[in-house]
Write a protein that holds these residues in place. Structure first.
Motif, PDB file in Angstrom:
ATOM      1  N   LEU A  70       0.745  -1.083   0.184  1.00 51.45           N
ATOM      2  CA  LEU A  70       0.116  -0.112   0.109  1.00 51.45           C
ATOM      3  C   LEU A  70       0.683   1.149  -0.171  1.00 51.45           C
ATOM      4  CD1 LEU A  70      -2.801  -0.934   2.569  1.00 51.45           C
ATOM      5  CD2 LEU A  70      -2.796  -0.814   0.150  1.00 51.45           C
ATOM      6  N   LYS A  71       2.018   1.155   0.223  1.00 56.85           N
ATOM      7  CA  LYS A  71       3.179   2.219   0.073  1.00 56.85           C
ATOM      8  C   LYS A  71       2.926   3.175  -0.910  1.00 56.85           C
ATOM      9  CE  LYS A  71       7.988   3.698   0.326  1.00 56.85           C
ATOM     10  NZ  LYS A  71       7.954   4.538   1.239  1.00 56.85           N
ATOM     11  N   GLU A  72       3.081   2.648  -2.237  1.00 52.24           N
ATOM     12  CA  GLU A  72       2.694   3.627  -3.365  1.00 52.24           C
ATOM     13  C   GLU A  72       1.556   4.181  -3.375  1.00 52.24           C
ATOM     14  OE1 GLU A  72       3.855   3.646  -7.986  1.00 52.24           O
ATOM     15  OE2 GLU A  72       2.947   1.733  -7.342  1.00 52.24           O
ATOM     16  N   SER A  73       0.394   3.437  -3.034  1.00 56.37           N
ATOM     17  CA  SER A  73      -0.888   4.136  -3.153  1.00 56.37           C
ATOM     18  C   SER A  73      -1.291   5.231  -2.164  1.00 56.37           C
ATOM     19  CB  SER A  73      -2.255   3.037  -2.880  1.00 56.37           C
ATOM     20  OG  SER A  73      -3.392   3.427  -2.836  1.00 56.37           O
ATOM     21  N   MET A  74      -0.845   4.914  -1.041  1.00 55.67           N
ATOM     22  CA  MET A  74      -0.893   6.065   0.178  1.00 55.67           C
ATOM     23  C   MET A  74      -0.147   7.177  -0.111  1.00 55.67           C
ATOM     24  SD  MET A  74      -2.729   4.594   2.450  1.00 55.67           S
ATOM     25  CE  MET A  74      -3.629   3.698   0.917  1.00 55.67           C
ATOM     26  N   GLU A  75       1.183   7.076  -0.921  1.00 54.66           N
ATOM     27  CA  GLU A  75       1.850   8.383  -1.404  1.00 54.66           C
ATOM     28  C   GLU A  75       1.057   8.949  -2.281  1.00 54.66           C
ATOM     29  OE1 GLU A  75       5.867   6.798  -2.157  1.00 54.66           O
ATOM     30  OE2 GLU A  75       6.514   6.794  -0.307  1.00 54.66           O
ATOM     31  N   GLN A  76       0.658   8.121  -3.555  1.00 55.89           N
ATOM     32  CA  GLN A  76       0.021   8.819  -4.569  1.00 55.89           C
ATOM     33  C   GLN A  76      -1.235   9.589  -4.134  1.00 55.89           C
ATOM     34  OE1 GLN A  76      -0.408   5.416  -6.902  1.00 55.89           O
ATOM     35  NE2 GLN A  76       1.303   5.836  -8.283  1.00 55.89           N
ATOM     36  N   ASN A  77      -1.689   9.206  -3.184  1.00 51.05           N
ATOM     37  CA  ASN A  77      -2.961   9.698  -2.565  1.00 51.05           C
ATOM     38  C   ASN A  77      -2.875  10.639  -1.592  1.00 51.05           C
ATOM     39  OD1 ASN A  77      -5.452   8.706  -4.125  1.00 51.05           O
ATOM     40  ND2 ASN A  77      -4.402   6.770  -3.740  1.00 51.05           N
ATOM     41  N   ARG A  78      -1.502  10.960  -1.015  1.00 44.91           N
ATOM     42  CA  ARG A  78      -1.314  11.793  -0.086  1.00 44.91           C
ATOM     43  C   ARG A  78      -2.111  11.783   1.167  1.00 44.91           C
ATOM     44  NH1 ARG A  78      -0.821  16.887  -4.672  1.00 44.91           N
ATOM     45  NH2 ARG A  78       1.340  16.360  -5.135  1.00 44.91           N
ATOM     46  N   GLU A  83      -1.330   3.339 -13.724  1.00 44.11           N
ATOM     47  CA  GLU A  83      -1.093   4.457 -13.533  1.00 44.11           C
ATOM     48  C   GLU A  83      -1.035   4.691 -12.090  1.00 44.11           C
ATOM     49  OE1 GLU A  83      -2.379   9.299 -14.452  1.00 44.11           O
ATOM     50  OE2 GLU A  83      -3.196   7.687 -15.094  1.00 44.11           O
ATOM     51  N   LEU A  84      -2.234   4.243 -11.223  1.00 44.17           N
ATOM     52  CA  LEU A  84      -2.142   4.325  -9.710  1.00 44.17           C
ATOM     53  C   LEU A  84      -2.551   2.937  -9.153  1.00 44.17           C
ATOM     54  CD1 LEU A  84      -4.718   7.359  -9.582  1.00 44.17           C
ATOM     55  CD2 LEU A  84      -2.481   7.275  -9.089  1.00 44.17           C
ATOM     56  N   ALA A  85      -1.779   2.657  -8.005  1.00 46.55           N
ATOM     57  CA  ALA A  85      -2.060   1.280  -7.352  1.00 46.55           C
ATOM     58  C   ALA A  85      -3.286   1.318  -6.642  1.00 46.55           C
ATOM     59  CB  ALA A  85      -0.829   1.174  -6.690  1.00 46.55           C
ATOM     60  N   PHE A  86      -3.994   0.484  -6.535  1.00 42.57           N
ATOM     61  CA  PHE A  86      -5.143   0.306  -5.551  1.00 42.57           C
ATOM     62  C   PHE A  86      -5.971   1.421  -5.906  1.00 42.57           C
ATOM     63  CE2 PHE A  86      -1.977  -2.282  -3.457  1.00 42.57           C
ATOM     64  CZ  PHE A  86      -2.997  -3.242  -3.551  1.00 42.57           C
ATOM     65  N   TYR A  87      -6.503   1.588  -6.977  1.00 42.69           N
ATOM     66  CA  TYR A  87      -7.199   2.987  -7.746  1.00 42.69           C
ATOM     67  C   TYR A  87      -8.424   3.124  -6.995  1.00 42.69           C
ATOM     68  CZ  TYR A  87      -7.832   6.449 -11.412  1.00 42.69           C
ATOM     69  OH  TYR A  87      -8.122   7.506 -12.443  1.00 42.69           O
TER      70      TYR A  87
END
Length: 597
Positions: free
Chosen positions: A251-259, A512-516
């Motif tokens: 979930l690291k990338e998803s949390m970062e992408q969604n701030r 483009e986005l993980a766990f969109y």
């Protein structure tokens, strides 16, 4: 005499002639050349003590980013009105290559930022132009330390075009080719997946819903192995990259992408799970009202109360404009502009893409909205939703490109807010009990999509990732997890599920986005919190609302909540309150439907 509002958008004002536009061809060539120049310039950058030369370079990168984004958005618009046009598909492929090139350039920029000394970084942050995008630059600088060496990240990015991203393109192609032979008005008709799902869900005839639903499940089952193969490659690629970076948390990338902080998401999910039973109660009552023992998957979206009223497009425009004016003069004027200046493509015709979206043209400082308008109130809500996105774009349009970079969760905030404005007003103004129940159920189903379905899909995806770590997953594996998730969604209210639903959700196949999926729930509930405050404060909240939207590219979700709503998202209090509008609507539905069972 009042001018009739067109149901077709104006794309010629962007690139006259569409795919054959000379300007479009020149833009693509120019962007290719400019990318090469930007790459060369960065390699010769030496880094003056005051960071002045880097300031100018970052401004040019942002200008390029806006131009490349506008090109891509325009091509998506071209594709949406004719999904079978191979020429547009080729242009989209060229745009994808440009995007990958830009991303590689930004990786280089990240490395330059990471290598700045403390004094150089401090000097850079003193520049007025940089202060506006400081949050974005600090965010990217921070992420560099968590990634692989520069050259490896660039190789991954380059290979993703024909690998990772290529699999998503293949998914979209297969989805576009799917056809289902369905009986309609006594004759057999070939339908796309979007048409078939819509026919199964919204036909007022239970027999048609059942037959169409069964055709859809059978057709999806026949293609499940192909789609499972694509999903294996997408998840596998992402997991391989995470492993190489040393990331143990998927979930690291998803949390970062969604701030957003994972603590906030866990608080939200905890609140949702504790309130899930009210959804099960609603579905049971819905079945009673529809005079069936239990719902099937194709019944869940079908309204238990129908409105036979077909609302002309001109009237729909008036409804949206009037309700926007009720909130603010600025929002009302904006909606008028969108309808009268050809921003909206709404005509119901074959060959169009399924669904709706808002495309942003940052250089032109306009948006374009796509949907297929059939005259239902749900379509009006969709228009309001997409206009909310367009208004958010409008508020951001004078910000630098990096400050316009908004997470998906915050991108959904303004759209949900606008949706609530229109739907709540319609419920309050309903002329009959049946009409009120129809609109009330529309609000409930929209809410449950984000409070039940999307969180369920988030859990579904996490299970897929854990399973994929151990090897390839079969279509049977995926569909088995999906079938179990249906029990979580609907409790005992469902008699027949669709274990192949995962194939029809493009967010699961997004590269483009993980766990969109989960950002939509974050944005929906965050918007409910804003909406509640707007109703409480009235006109005094207008300036605060615009300021919040303007800063969505400069703050994380927790900071926005603390600054503008005085709320701590790590606590359940905010999320519990944000669930209440749907819960209250369900209680009202239960009360008003007593006489119908």
């Amino acid at each position: 005499m009042e001018t009739k509002i067109s149901e077709n958008w104006d794309l010629d004002s962007l690139y006259k002639g569409g795919k054959a536009s000379t300007k479009l061809e020149e833009t693509i060539l120019q962007l290719k050349d400019e990318l090469v120049v930007l790459q060369k310039e960065l390699h010769t950058y030496k880094g003056l003590e005051d960071g002045g030369d880097l300031v100018e370079y970052l401004i040019k990168v942002q200008e390029y980013k806006l131009a490349a984004f506008e090109l891509d958005e325009f091509l998506i618009c071209l594709y949406s009105v004719n999904v079978n046009d191979p020429d547009v598909s080729k242009l989209i492929e060229e745009s994808s290559t440009l995007k990958a090139g830009l991303e590689s350039l930004l990786i280089d920029v990240d490395q330059v930022l990471a290598n700045l000394s403390y004094s150089q970084w401090h000097a850079l942050m003193q520049h007025k132009e940089i202060q506006k995008v400081q949050f974005y630059l600090e965010e990217r600088k921070q992420r560099v330390a968590n990634k692989l060496p520069l050259e490896i990240e660039k190789i991954i990015n380059a290979l993703s075009v024909n690998g990772f991203i290529g699999w998503e393109d293949h998914y979209e192609q297969l989805m576009g080719e799917l056809r289902f032979t369905v009986e309609k008005d006594g004759e057999l008709e070939e339908m796309s997946i979007g048409q078939a799902l819509s026919y199964a869900a919204f036909s007022s005839n239970p027999s048609i819903r059942q037959k169409t639903g069964q055709v859809v499940v059978k057709g999806l089952a026949e293609k499940a192995d192909s789609f499972a193969s694509i999903l294996n490659r997408i998840i596998g690629f992402r997991l391989d990259v995470y492993k190489q970076r040393g990331w143990n948390n998927v979930l690291k990338e998803s949390m970062e992408q969604n701030r957003v902080n994972e603590t906030s998401v866990h608080a939200m999910l905890s609140s949702i799970k504790e309130n899930r039973e009210i959804a099960h109660t609603f579905y049971k009552r819905k079945a009673q009202v529809m005079k069936i023992d239990k719902l099937a998957w194709y019944d869940t979206e079908s309204p238990s109360f129908h409105s036979s009223k077909i609302i002309p497009y001109d009237e729909a425009a008036k409804i949206v404009i009037n309700q926007f004016y009720q909130f603010s003069e600025k929002l009302g004027q904006f909606a008028e502009r969108a309808f009268h200046e050809g921003w909206i493509e709404a005509e119901d015709r074959k060959g169009k893409m399924h669904g709706g979206f808002c495309a942003y043209m940052p250089i032109k400082k306009e948006s374009r909205i796509f949907l297929t308008y059939t005259g239902s109130y749900q379509d009006i809500v969709t228009i309001a939703h997409e206009l909310g996105h367009a208004y958010h774009n409008f508020i951001l349009q004078d910000e630098p490109a990096f400050a316009q970079e908004v997470s998906t969760s915050m991108a959904e905030t303004a759209s949900t807010f606008a949706e609530n404005l229109v739907l709540d007003a319609a419920i309050a103004q309903a002329q009959t009990l049946e009409e009120k129940l129809f609109l009330l159920e529309t609000k409930i189903l929209n809410g449950l999509k984000y409070q039940v379905m999307v969180p369920g899909m988030f859990e579904f995806e996490q299970k897929l990732y854990e399973l994929r770590k151990r090897g390839s997953i079969t279509a049977e594996d995926i569909s088995g997890i999906m079938a179990n998730m249906f029990k979580e969604f609907y409790g005992e209210a469902l008699a027949e599920n669709n274990p192949y639903l995962w194939m029809t959700i493009p967010q699961i196949f997004s590269t483009e986005l993980a766990f969109y999926n989960i950002p939509y729930t974050i944005g929906y509930l965050f918007s409910n919190g804003i909406y509640a405050q707007a109703k409480e404060q009235g006109e005094s909240f207008l300036e605060q609302y615009d300021s919040l939207l303007q800063n969505t590219g400069k703050m994380n979700v927790e900071t926005l909540a603390a600054t503008y709503l005085n709320q701590d998202l790590g606590e359940r209090k905010f999320w519990d309150a944000s669930l209440q509008p749907t819960i209250e609507a369900i209680h009202e539905y239960l009360r008003l439907t007593e006489e119908f069972i």
